[in-house]
Design an enzyme around this catalytic site. Sequence first.
Site, PDB file in Angstrom:
ATOM      1  N   HIS A 191     -43.882 -34.769  -4.800  1.00 51.54           N
ATOM      2  CA  HIS A 191     -45.118 -34.056  -4.464  1.00 51.54           C
ATOM      3  C   HIS A 191     -45.491 -33.051  -5.554  1.00 51.54           C
ATOM      4  O   HIS A 191     -46.610 -32.516  -5.553  1.00 51.54           O
ATOM      5  CB  HIS A 191     -44.939 -33.338  -3.126  1.00 51.54           C
ATOM      6  CG  HIS A 191     -46.209 -33.166  -2.350  1.00 51.54           C
ATOM      7  ND1 HIS A 191     -47.457 -33.225  -2.928  1.00 51.54           N
ATOM      8  CD2 HIS A 191     -46.423 -32.932  -1.020  1.00 51.54           C
ATOM      9  CE1 HIS A 191     -48.386 -33.033  -2.001  1.00 51.54           C
ATOM     10  NE2 HIS A 191     -47.792 -32.855  -0.841  1.00 51.54           N
ATOM     11  N   ASP A 403     -52.887 -55.105  -4.657  1.00 52.59           N
ATOM     12  CA  ASP A 403     -52.658 -56.554  -4.696  1.00 52.59           C
ATOM     13  C   ASP A 403     -51.962 -56.919  -6.005  1.00 52.59           C
ATOM     14  O   ASP A 403     -52.551 -56.837  -7.077  1.00 52.59           O
ATOM     15  CB  ASP A 403     -54.000 -57.279  -4.569  1.00 52.59           C
ATOM     16  CG  ASP A 403     -53.869 -58.791  -4.628  1.00 52.59           C
ATOM     17  OD1 ASP A 403     -52.728 -59.306  -4.698  1.00 52.59           O
ATOM     18  OD2 ASP A 403     -54.919 -59.466  -4.612  1.00 52.59           O
TER      19      ASP A 403
END
EC number: 2.3.1.325
Length: 464
Positions: A191, A403
């Site tokens: 983070h 994808d």
Amino acid sequence: MNRIGSLYFNTKFVKSKVCNSTYKAFPLIINHHTMASFQIQIISETLIKPSSPTPPSLKQHRFSDYDKTMHHMYIPAAFLYTSHGHGITSTDEVSQLLKNSLSKTLSHYYHFAGRLVGDSHVDCNDMGVKLFEVRVRCPMTEVLKRPNTDAKDLVFPKGLPWSMGEGDILVVAQITYFDCGGIAISTDMSHKIVDVSSIATFMKDWAAMARNSSHQPYPVIVSPTILPMDDIPATAEDDIMKENICQSRRFLFDDSKIVELKAMAANSGVENPTRVEVVTAILHKCAVTASTTALGSFMPNILLLAVNLRSIVSPPLANTSIGNISSCCAISVTHENQMKFPLLVGELRRSKTKLLQNYGKQLKKSELLFLNGTDKAQKLSDGDSFDCFIFTSWCRSPLYEVDFGWGRPVQVYVPSCPIKNTFRLTDTPAQDGIQALVTLEENVMPIFENDEELLAFASLIKDS
């Protein structure tokens, strides 16, 4: 021994042809901690380095003031695919494709392959991203059927999701091969360097590079001065972020139920309430009700909802901007009679409107990131005890567009978090609702999950 190293034993070192560094060939491990026993074979641990060296002018990535406030905690996300595509006949080919494309992508995200230096900066030394490869002797349907029980241990390095950072390593990834031909690609990213939008951008670029090796990513590495902050007031952040004995549950809000919630809010005067606003409000209301029942009395509380600032600031930042480019809209509740659904939606809207007004102007140091929430937390913490409920929405982020050449993921999986009063909202795979991952203290969750008002709009997702 470090956390990752302590997980394995009886290792042999061999050479990786992809990155010319060592990885480990591991024995077979039986997972006895889930409802079913699965054979998990740890195939390799590799350091993937950028395909081209980082130029000297970019050897140091300094943190913004907001980055410095972030914990070095790994944000996990896993992308599950039922097949690894046409034209690829073996896991070896998949492995080479993913490693090579990751290496090329890292040359554009140069600081991801660096090492953390305190809270000040990243040394962009090209030491690499840690990548595990694992084979699981079960079909992927076992993970899809049991997201609450088996999924985390199968698709992430054990103990890593939501943990504090593994030393100075900023990114850890894992490729999990299933017997059915399915594959899971997971990342744990610090983070300190990313928010959810950054994760989606990086994963889309990695996937595009796998589909087309000539793909040119254009991430915008944000300057540390773009979002300045003055002194941050002291808050109870450490208490908020510490791990507790908690339970997590997943709830499904169908679009039809979200429409009902939006109508309820609109009838009370909120103009065009959003799906995230109404789901956040009903979850907050029911969580506070459950907490009040468990404690025996009402406790003042604050709700924090993370907001992506990229399109809000003036001038706007590109959607491909990388870093912690977020703020919080916040509402504070000091009296129990304020815990009404329409009131909460209205307060969320007012807080968001104020945020938009502030960041719609040229940024000034007096208009501070995060303080829209923490100043309210400070006021509460100056008085009596208070609860904090933290909401993060991953909705409408392009996670389902990742994808690698074998289609959209059938599931983007976020594991449970050990921090109490946290709520993560994600789109359903079919984009026809919202899934809420809720973590509450163990004495509060049984009350929450049986709340009749909650169950009128949401259904509990159970393992099958």
